[in-house]
Each structure stands twice: as C-alpha cells, then as structure tokens.
Write a protein that holds these residues in place. Structure first.
Motif, PDB file in Angstrom:
ATOM      1  N   SER A 172      10.189  12.258  -2.579  1.00 54.35           N
ATOM      2  CA  SER A 172       9.108  12.644  -3.476  1.00 54.35           C
ATOM      3  C   SER A 172       8.051  11.550  -3.444  1.00 54.35           C
ATOM      4  CB  SER A 172       9.649  12.824  -4.903  1.00 54.35           C
ATOM      5  OG  SER A 172       8.595  13.176  -5.757  1.00 54.35           O
ATOM      6  N   ASP A 173       6.864  11.892  -2.964  1.00 52.17           N
ATOM      7  CA  ASP A 173       5.775  10.920  -2.909  1.00 52.17           C
ATOM      8  C   ASP A 173       5.049  10.967  -4.257  1.00 52.17           C
ATOM      9  OD1 ASP A 173       3.639   9.302  -2.437  1.00 52.17           O
ATOM     10  OD2 ASP A 173       3.049  10.221  -0.538  1.00 52.17           O
ATOM     11  N   GLU A 174       5.390   9.999  -5.112  1.00 49.61           N
ATOM     12  CA  GLU A 174       4.868   9.979  -6.487  1.00 49.61           C
ATOM     13  C   GLU A 174       3.718   8.976  -6.632  1.00 49.61           C
ATOM     14  OE1 GLU A 174       6.005  11.659  -9.338  1.00 49.61           O
ATOM     15  OE2 GLU A 174       7.940  12.490  -8.723  1.00 49.61           O
ATOM     16  N   SER A 208       0.845  -1.201   0.000  1.00 53.15           N
ATOM     17  CA  SER A 208       0.000   0.000   0.000  1.00 53.15           C
ATOM     18  C   SER A 208       0.876   1.245   0.000  1.00 53.15           C
ATOM     19  CB  SER A 208      -0.907   0.029   1.235  1.00 53.15           C
ATOM     20  OG  SER A 208      -0.174   0.469   2.355  1.00 53.15           O
ATOM     21  N   GLY A 209       0.261   2.348  -0.346  1.00 55.84           N
ATOM     22  CA  GLY A 209       0.996   3.604  -0.378  1.00 55.84           C
ATOM     23  C   GLY A 209       1.516   3.983   0.994  1.00 55.84           C
ATOM     24  N   ALA A 210       0.637   3.884   1.986  1.00 55.01           N
ATOM     25  CA  ALA A 210       1.034   4.270   3.345  1.00 55.01           C
ATOM     26  C   ALA A 210       2.206   3.409   3.820  1.00 55.01           C
ATOM     27  CB  ALA A 210      -0.157   4.101   4.288  1.00 55.01           C
ATOM     28  N   GLU A 211       2.186   2.136   3.469  1.00 54.65           N
ATOM     29  CA  GLU A 211       3.257   1.227   3.890  1.00 54.65           C
ATOM     30  C   GLU A 211       4.601   1.656   3.277  1.00 54.65           C
ATOM     31  OE1 GLU A 211       2.688  -2.758   2.513  1.00 54.65           O
ATOM     32  OE2 GLU A 211       4.078  -3.602   3.965  1.00 54.65           O
ATOM     33  N   GLY A 215       3.252   3.908  -6.135  1.00 51.35           N
ATOM     34  CA  GLY A 215       2.068   3.091  -5.835  1.00 51.35           C
ATOM     35  C   GLY A 215       0.989   3.340  -6.858  1.00 51.35           C
ATOM     36  N   LYS A 216      -0.249   3.166  -6.436  1.00 52.13           N
ATOM     37  CA  LYS A 216      -1.419   3.411  -7.295  1.00 52.13           C
ATOM     38  C   LYS A 216      -1.262   2.784  -8.678  1.00 52.13           C
ATOM     39  CE  LYS A 216      -3.501   6.806  -4.546  1.00 52.13           C
ATOM     40  NZ  LYS A 216      -4.906   6.975  -4.275  1.00 52.13           N
ATOM     41  N   GLN A 217      -1.054   3.593  -9.753  1.00 46.44           N
ATOM     42  CA  GLN A 217      -1.083   2.979 -11.082  1.00 46.44           C
ATOM     43  C   GLN A 217       0.174   2.141 -11.388  1.00 46.44           C
ATOM     44  OE1 GLN A 217      -2.292   6.297 -13.396  1.00 46.44           O
ATOM     45  NE2 GLN A 217      -0.257   6.833 -14.060  1.00 46.44           N
TER      46      GLN A 217
HETATM   47  C1  LIG Z   1       0.374  11.036  -2.450  1.00 47.34           C
HETATM   48  C2  LIG Z   1      -0.165   9.846  -1.692  1.00 47.34           C
HETATM   49  N1  LIG Z   1       0.657   9.170  -0.891  1.00 47.34           N
HETATM   50  C3  LIG Z   1       0.238   8.098  -0.193  1.00 47.34           C
HETATM   51  C4  LIG Z   1      -1.075   7.665  -0.287  1.00 47.34           C
HETATM   52  C5  LIG Z   1      -1.525   6.479   0.519  1.00 47.34           C
HETATM   53  O1  LIG Z   1      -1.763   5.396  -0.319  1.00 47.34           O
HETATM   54  P1  LIG Z   1      -2.651   4.164   0.182  1.00 47.34           P
HETATM   55  O2  LIG Z   1      -4.070   4.610   0.186  1.00 47.34           O
HETATM   56  O3  LIG Z   1      -2.378   3.095  -0.867  1.00 47.34           O
HETATM   57  O4  LIG Z   1      -2.149   3.773   1.521  1.00 47.34           O
HETATM   58  C6  LIG Z   1      -1.953   8.340  -1.119  1.00 47.34           C
HETATM   59  C7  LIG Z   1      -3.356   7.902  -1.245  1.00 47.34           C
HETATM   60  O5  LIG Z   1      -4.203   8.543  -1.801  1.00 47.34           O
HETATM   61  C8  LIG Z   1      -1.498   9.466  -1.849  1.00 47.34           C
HETATM   62  O6  LIG Z   1      -2.312  10.172  -2.629  1.00 47.34           O
END
Ligand SMILES: Cc1ncc(COP(=O)(O)O)c(C=O)c1O
Length: 455
Positions: A262-264, A130-133, A291-293
């Motif tokens: 940089s949070d991409e 996950s993104g947060a992870e 993450g995401k895409q």
């Molecule tokens: C820039 C950014 N970082 C981190 C996250 C967290 O991702 P996740 O929802 O997969 O934990 C998000 C989620 O929207 C995000 O937009």
C-alpha cells in the motif's frame, strides 16, 4: 476537547502588488539562469518567490500573502513551519545531524510509528529520504521475500520517477523513456467518474476488478511478487474508489501469492480523515510505503512491514536496505515531531471534520456550475473534476484551467487548478473560517468562468 493547534486560524490572503511582484520577478529570472527546467508546474506558473510561511499562509518577497491549498502536494500536514517542528529540528541540528548510528530521536521515532501503524504486525521500519526511494526499496523487498520478480500496478497510479516506480506508473509520463522494467503489469483502477468499462457503480458489480484479475493472469508469467496500489489515487486526481476496491485487490494478491504494497505516501498520517488510506476498509497490507507529511516538510520516507518479510535476504543483510540519509538524526527528529503534533493536536480528526465541512461546501458547485462534473473527497483530500460538458465528461480545456489558476492566484489563492482534475490538500491544521475564505474565492472565480463557459 481537542488541544488547540499552535497554528494560526482564520487566515486570509493579502495582496500588496500585482502577482508576481517585481522582487519575485527579479529573483525568478536570476534563478532561471542556473536552474534546470522541469520545476513543478504551479511553481513555474505562479512565479512567486516565497520568503516565509505559517499554517496555510505563504508570504512572498513582495509582501503578498497567499492561502495555500496545494500544501506541497500532501507534504504540508502540520501547516508551514509549525513551532514544535521548528524547535525539534533546530535542537537536533545543534546536537548531531549526520550519520546512521543509533540516536535517541530515531529510537523515539520508531516507537511513534509503531503506535500508529495500520496493523500490529507491521512493526519494522526502514527509513529513506524520498517517496520514490521508499517505493524502490519496497519492490526490492517484495522480490526478496517472494523470490518472484513481476509487479502489478494501476492505471493512473503514481509511485515516483525512478526506473522501477516509473515502470509501474499508469500514465503517459513514461512516453519516450522506455524500455521499462520487464514484468510490470498495469491494470484498471476503480475510477468511477471515468469508468474504464463505461459502467455505473454499484450495478457494475466491480467489473473492472474482474478485468484486472484476468489481465494479470493472462499477461504475467505467474510470478507476481507484489501488487502496489494507492488506496486513493493522488496524482490521478484525488480519486476515491468504492469500498470494495481494496479488499478485492488484496484478494487478487493472495490468489497470486503476491504481497500487497500500500503506497500511503499521500493518504498516510490522516490526510483522508483516518490515519491510513487502508483504514477505511480495514484492508491489511503486507508492506506500506510512507512519505510526504510523515516528515512535516523534511525529506523523510519509509518502508513498513512485518518482521518475517523484512528479514528476507539480501534486503535484510547489513547495508542491504540502508541509504546515506535514511533515518539520520535530523530526519528522525522531523518525523518524530510530525507524528507527535498530529497526535497531540488531533489532526487526523481535524482532517475528517474540516474536510467534511469543506467538501459539503464544494459539493454545491456541482449543481451551480456548468463545468463542474464531479466533486469528491475524504478528509482533507478533495478533488474537483472540471469538464467541458457534463454529458461527455471531456476534460476542461487547458486554457480555461490556466485561467482559473491565475484568477485564483490574483485573489491570493494558490491552487492546482491548472489541470482539469483540480486537487485540494491544505494543511491538516486548517480551520473552518480559513476554509470559508478559500471557498469564497473559489466561488467568485467559478462564477466568472461559468458565465463564459455557458456562452
Ligand atoms: C503515491 C505516491 N507515491 C510515491 C510518490 C513519489 O514521491 P517522491 O516525489 O517523494 O519521490 C508520490 C509523489 O507524489 C506519490 O504521490
């Protein structure tokens, strides 16, 4: 010539029943009995139960098909169920799907990421789900490398809902969840439409960054491990800062001997018309979160950095940066397929060209409609700022935003118009004819809302 996308073009919505239909309604009711509250707002509001989806079109169990410009909030890069993506995970699932032993697909994935990384030095990747992870891991990594413990983030910033990321969240979402992690400093972002200093760009001379610099120096104990930033802010409303912003953030990081993270998660892999958000200003980050895409719909995320940073201990010890699902064979197959499709179908370029086409059409809304305060975008990352009044810039009321959401829904368009910062991020495979249909629906709804708003 760009290779033709395998996703359908000129997609159109088609409604068979009122929305939500009776089958959706029944299943949602059944789900509601067992599901905890807190699902994404648009899913709760739409109330549809999805049976299948392809490209930018989502079909519910009642046979209604909707155009989707939410795109899983930046997850849907390849369009729903791209055939190559489906094939890659199906074939991988038949071979091996669990575990962290090396697999051919993970070797391939690492090569693919290296080819598209923002700089050559960012050549080591660790994988998560996950993104947060991934963000938490990046924060731990920055601490290990710098031997420092404080972090800086930005107003409006969103990096996930786990404790470290939450402490760096620049919004009221944290209310009631304290105390936060000590040493978290949140400074203004260059959000020009709502300038924190009520100045105008470019005559402001980026005064918000002078303020940020001073605030960091005065509120921290001088032990900043990293500055985490979204190159363009997603959750805050698809906000695009001026070109000076990121280079100044990098400068501040260097002054503080801190790493630039940089949070991409949202801006990566072509969403903004270049491969990375940082590519627009040639800013070189020390750590990048992905993450995401990246996973084309499969939960895959990652932390990318340099060899010297990544061997910092204890992060780099055996089991120091690993997780149960990170880089498992299925996740690796999904992410590998995702990057290959993005490259083969030239989706970064499609995002740039079709995004510019989409933006140009929406820019006219600013003149036409009394409640459209700002329209901005880069690639297929577009934001519409909806306001009560163009002078005061007061956000459009929740009630009117909800009405826009439902009017769109009832015309077969799935949107994030339920808040005044209306975010648009369709699949990167979208074509101009499908954009025309989306704009036509939005225009019809906006004309209706505008009439009442002018009264
Ligand atoms: C820039 C950014 N970082 C981190 C996250 C967290 O991702 P996740 O929802 O997969 O934990 C998000 C989620 O929207 C995000 O937009």
């Amino acid at each position: 010539m760009r290779k033709q996308s395998k996703q359908p073009t000129n997609q159109k919505p088609f409604l068979k029943t009122k929305v939500p239909g009776s089958l959706s309604h029944k299943l949602r009711e059944q789900e509601e009995i067992n599901l905890a509250p807190g699902l994404q707002n648009f899913a709760l509001m739409a109330g549809i139960v999805v049976s299948e989806a392809r490209g930018n079109l989502v079909t519910d169990v009642d046979g209604n098909s909707f155009l989707d410009i939410i795109g899983g909030i930046g997850v849907n890069g390849l369009g729903h169920s791209h055939p190559d993506f489906v094939q890659a995970i199906t074939e991988q699932a038949k071979k091996v799907s669990v575990g962290s032993f090396t697999s051919q697909v993970r070797v391939d994935l690492l090569e693919e990421v290296k080819k598209v990384a923002p700089t050559k030095d960012l050549n080591k990747l660790q994988l998560y789900s996950s993104g947060a992870e991934a963000v938490e891991s990046a924060l731990r990594l920055a601490k290990c490398y710098t031997q420092k413990s404080e972090f800086v983030s930005f107003w409006g910033g969103f990096h996930g809902k786990t404790m470290g990321a939450l402490s760096l969240m620049g919004s009221e979402f944290k209310n009631g969840l304290g105390p936060m992690v000590p040493g978290s400093h949140i400074v203004p972002y260059a959000y020009c439409y709502r300038c924190p200093l009520k100045l105008k760009y470019p005559s402001c001379g980026m005064a918000c960054m002078d303020l940020a610099r001073k605030q960091i120096k005065q509120s921290s104990t001088g032990k900043i491990a990293g500055i985490i930033v979204e190159p363009m802010q997603g959750t805050a409303g698809n906000i695009i800062p001026p070109k000076e912003f990121l280079p100044i953030v990098k400068e501040i990081a260097r002054e503080m001997d801190a790493l630039l993270i940089s949070d991409e998660m949202i801006t990566g892999f072509g969403r903004t018309g270049l491969m990375w958000g940082v590519s627009h200003t040639n800013t070189e980050p020390d750590i990048v979160t992905l993450g995401k895409q990246f996973g084309g719909g499969f939960p895959v995320s990652g932390v990318l950095s340099t060899e010297s940073i990544m061997k910092s201990l204890p992060w780099g010890n055996p089991s120091g940066s690993s997780s149960s699902y990170g880089g498992n064979p299925l996740a690796s197959a999904a992410a590998c397929a995702s990057i290959r499709v993005i490259n083969e179908e030239e989706l970064v370029n499609n995002s740039k060209i079709v995004g510019a086409y989409f933006l140009e059409k929406l820019l006219s809304f600013k003149e036409k409609f009394s409640f459209v305060g700002d329209v901005r975008g880069l690639g297929l990352f577009i934001g519409i700022e909806m306001v009560e009044n163009k002078e005061s810039c007061a956000p459009l009321s929740k009630k009117t935003c909800s009405r826009i959401f439902y009017e769109c829904l009832n015309r077969g368009l799935l949107t994030m118009a339920y808040t005044s910062c209306f975010r648009i991020q369709p699949a990167m495979t979208i074509d101009k004819l499908t954009v025309d249909t989306v704009v036509q629906i939005l225009e019809e709804v906006f004309v209706m809302i505008d009439k009442d708003h002018r009264k």
